[in-house]
Design a protein around this motif. Structure first.
Motif, PDB file in Angstrom:
ATOM      1  N   UNK A  89     -89.758  22.075  10.381  1.00  0.00           N
ATOM      2  CA  UNK A  89     -90.627  22.453  11.506  1.00  0.00           C
ATOM      3  C   UNK A  89     -91.467  21.262  11.966  1.00  0.00           C
ATOM      4  N   UNK A  90     -90.775  20.175  12.266  1.00  0.00           N
ATOM      5  CA  UNK A  90     -91.435  18.895  12.546  1.00  0.00           C
ATOM      6  C   UNK A  90     -92.488  18.980  13.647  1.00  0.00           C
ATOM      7  N   UNK A  91     -92.221  19.688  14.705  1.00  0.00           N
ATOM      8  CA  UNK A  91     -93.189  19.756  15.814  1.00  0.00           C
ATOM      9  C   UNK A  91     -94.502  20.408  15.375  1.00  0.00           C
ATOM     10  N   UNK A  92     -94.395  21.412  14.526  1.00  0.00           N
ATOM     11  CA  UNK A  92     -95.590  22.107  14.044  1.00  0.00           C
ATOM     12  C   UNK A  92     -96.365  21.267  13.034  1.00  0.00           C
ATOM     13  N   UNK A  93     -95.658  20.570  12.150  1.00  0.00           N
ATOM     14  CA  UNK A  93     -96.311  19.912  11.025  1.00  0.00           C
ATOM     15  C   UNK A  93     -96.598  18.429  11.205  1.00  0.00           C
ATOM     16  N   UNK A  94     -96.037  17.812  12.233  1.00  0.00           N
ATOM     17  CA  UNK A  94     -96.216  16.371  12.393  1.00  0.00           C
ATOM     18  C   UNK A  94     -97.679  15.940  12.503  1.00  0.00           C
ATOM     19  N   UNK A  95     -98.532  16.639  13.262  1.00  0.00           N
ATOM     20  CA  UNK A  95     -99.931  16.195  13.340  1.00  0.00           C
ATOM     21  C   UNK A  95    -100.627  16.135  11.966  1.00  0.00           C
ATOM     22  N   UNK A  96    -100.453  17.148  11.138  1.00  0.00           N
ATOM     23  CA  UNK A  96    -101.068  17.152   9.805  1.00  0.00           C
ATOM     24  C   UNK A  96    -100.484  16.088   8.904  1.00  0.00           C
ATOM     25  N   UNK A  97     -99.189  15.854   9.033  1.00  0.00           N
ATOM     26  CA  UNK A  97     -98.538  14.796   8.266  1.00  0.00           C
ATOM     27  C   UNK A  97     -99.105  13.438   8.654  1.00  0.00           C
ATOM     28  N   UNK A  98     -99.164  13.168   9.955  1.00  0.00           N
ATOM     29  CA  UNK A  98     -99.634  11.864  10.434  1.00  0.00           C
ATOM     30  C   UNK A  98    -101.082  11.627  10.020  1.00  0.00           C
ATOM     31  N   UNK A  99    -101.924  12.640  10.129  1.00  0.00           N
ATOM     32  CA  UNK A  99    -103.333  12.490   9.732  1.00  0.00           C
ATOM     33  C   UNK A  99    -103.437  12.119   8.256  1.00  0.00           C
ATOM     34  N   UNK A 100    -102.683  12.793   7.409  1.00  0.00           N
ATOM     35  CA  UNK A 100    -102.726  12.522   5.975  1.00  0.00           C
ATOM     36  C   UNK A 100    -102.146  11.152   5.679  1.00  0.00           C
ATOM     37  N   UNK A 101    -101.029  10.825   6.281  1.00  0.00           N
ATOM     38  CA  UNK A 101    -100.389   9.519   6.095  1.00  0.00           C
ATOM     39  C   UNK A 101    -101.339   8.395   6.489  1.00  0.00           C
ATOM     40  N   UNK A 102    -102.014   8.535   7.631  1.00  0.00           N
ATOM     41  CA  UNK A 102    -102.935   7.493   8.086  1.00  0.00           C
ATOM     42  C   UNK A 102    -104.109   7.316   7.131  1.00  0.00           C
ATOM     43  N   UNK A 103    -104.514   8.394   6.494  1.00  0.00           N
ATOM     44  CA  UNK A 103    -105.628   8.331   5.538  1.00  0.00           C
ATOM     45  C   UNK A 103    -105.224   7.632   4.244  1.00  0.00           C
ATOM     46  N   UNK A 104    -103.946   7.760   3.858  1.00  0.00           N
ATOM     47  CA  UNK A 104    -103.506   7.274   2.548  1.00  0.00           C
ATOM     48  C   UNK A 104    -102.734   5.954   2.570  1.00  0.00           C
ATOM     49  N   UNK A 105    -102.121   5.622   3.690  1.00  0.00           N
ATOM     50  CA  UNK A 105    -101.301   4.406   3.750  1.00  0.00           C
ATOM     51  C   UNK A 105    -101.983   3.398   4.659  1.00  0.00           C
ATOM     52  N   UNK A 106    -102.373   2.253   4.077  1.00  0.00           N
ATOM     53  CA  UNK A 106    -103.098   1.215   4.808  1.00  0.00           C
ATOM     54  C   UNK A 106    -102.157   0.060   5.169  1.00  0.00           C
ATOM     55  N   UNK A 107    -102.567  -0.761   6.119  1.00  0.00           N
ATOM     56  CA  UNK A 107    -101.772  -1.944   6.448  1.00  0.00           C
ATOM     57  C   UNK A 107    -101.650  -2.860   5.223  1.00  0.00           C
ATOM     58  N   UNK A 108    -100.593  -3.613   5.124  1.00  0.00           N
ATOM     59  CA  UNK A 108     -99.503  -3.761   6.089  1.00  0.00           C
ATOM     60  C   UNK A 108     -98.574  -2.546   6.010  1.00  0.00           C
ATOM     61  N   UNK A 109     -98.244  -1.982   7.169  1.00  0.00           N
ATOM     62  CA  UNK A 109     -97.430  -0.781   7.219  1.00  0.00           C
ATOM     63  C   UNK A 109     -95.945  -1.103   7.028  1.00  0.00           C
ATOM     64  N   UNK A 110     -95.255  -0.234   6.304  1.00  0.00           N
ATOM     65  CA  UNK A 110     -93.792  -0.379   6.208  1.00  0.00           C
ATOM     66  C   UNK A 110     -93.137   0.183   7.465  1.00  0.00           C
ATOM     67  N   UNK A 111     -91.853  -0.069   7.628  1.00  0.00           N
ATOM     68  CA  UNK A 111     -91.133   0.669   8.653  1.00  0.00           C
ATOM     69  C   UNK A 111     -91.121   2.125   8.201  1.00  0.00           C
ATOM     70  N   UNK A 112     -91.038   3.047   9.137  1.00  0.00           N
ATOM     71  CA  UNK A 112     -91.080   4.476   8.765  1.00  0.00           C
ATOM     72  C   UNK A 112     -90.223   5.259   9.745  1.00  0.00           C
ATOM     73  N   UNK A 113     -89.240   5.979   9.223  1.00  0.00           N
ATOM     74  CA  UNK A 113     -88.390   6.838  10.035  1.00  0.00           C
ATOM     75  C   UNK A 113     -88.740   8.283   9.719  1.00  0.00           C
TER      76      UNK A 113
END
Length: 140
Positions: A89-113
Motif C-alpha cells: 500500500x505504497x501510496x498510503x504508507x509512503x509519507x510515514x516511511x519517508x518521515x521515519x527514514x529522514x529522521x534515522x538516515x543522515x547524509x551521506x545518503x545512499x542510493x534508494x529504490x
C-alpha cells in the motif's frame, strides 16, 4: 574470493527471537564479499516476534536492524551505498516511511529504490528493506 557470513547472536537485543528466521528460511542476515556488505531484507517485526500496526514503527525497527548488522561489522549508516525498500500500500504508507527514514538516515545518503508490492512474507508487514554497504578498506 573470500566470503564471510555475518552471524547475528541469538541473544541480540535488536533481533530477539526473530534470529530463528535465518535458520528456518535458510539465509544469512548479511554476507561480506569484495569489499561490500550485502544485507538481507529486514522487516519491522519486534524482537518478541510481534508486528506493529504502523508504518513508522515498522520502518524504525527495520532500519534499527540494518544499523545493528552494520554495528556488528564496525560500520554505521554512512557506509550504506545502495538500499531497496518494498512497500505494501505504497501510496498510503509512503509519507510515514519517508518521515521515519529522514529522521534515522543522515547524509551521506545512499542510493534508494522504493518499490510497491502487493504483499510481504507475513500478513501485517508493510515494509521490507535490503541494503548494501561498502567497507572503507575494500580489501576485506
Amino acid at each position: 574470493m573470500t566470503v564471510h557470513t555475518v552471524e547475528v547472536p541469538e541473544d541480540n537485543a535488536v533481533f530477539g527471537t526473530t534470529t530463528a528466521a535465518f535458520a528456518s528460511f535458510g539465509y544469512s542476515a548479511a554476507v561480506r564479499a569484495h569489499g561490500l556488505l550485502f544485507i538481507a531484507g529486514t522487516i519491522g517485526r519486534r524482537a518478541d516476534g510481534t508486528i506493529p500496526d504502523t508504518i513508522e514503527e515498522q520502518t524504525e525497527i527495520a532500519i534499527r536492524k540494518i544499523e545493528e548488522i552494520l554495528r556488528l561489522e564496525n560500520l554505521d549508516t554512512s557506509a550504506l551505498v545502495d538500499v531497496t525498500s518494498y512497500h505494501v500500500d505504497i501510496r498510503q504508507h509512503l509519507p510515514g516511511f519517508v518521515e521515519t527514514k529522514q529522521r534515522l538516515v543522515a547524509p551521506p545518503y545512499p542510493t534508494w529504490t522504493i518499490i510497491g508490492v502487493s504483499g510481504l512474507a507475513s500478513p501485517g508487514l508493510l515494509v521490507e528493506i535490503r541494503a548494501t554497504a561498502a567497507y572503507p578498506d575494500a580489501s576485506r
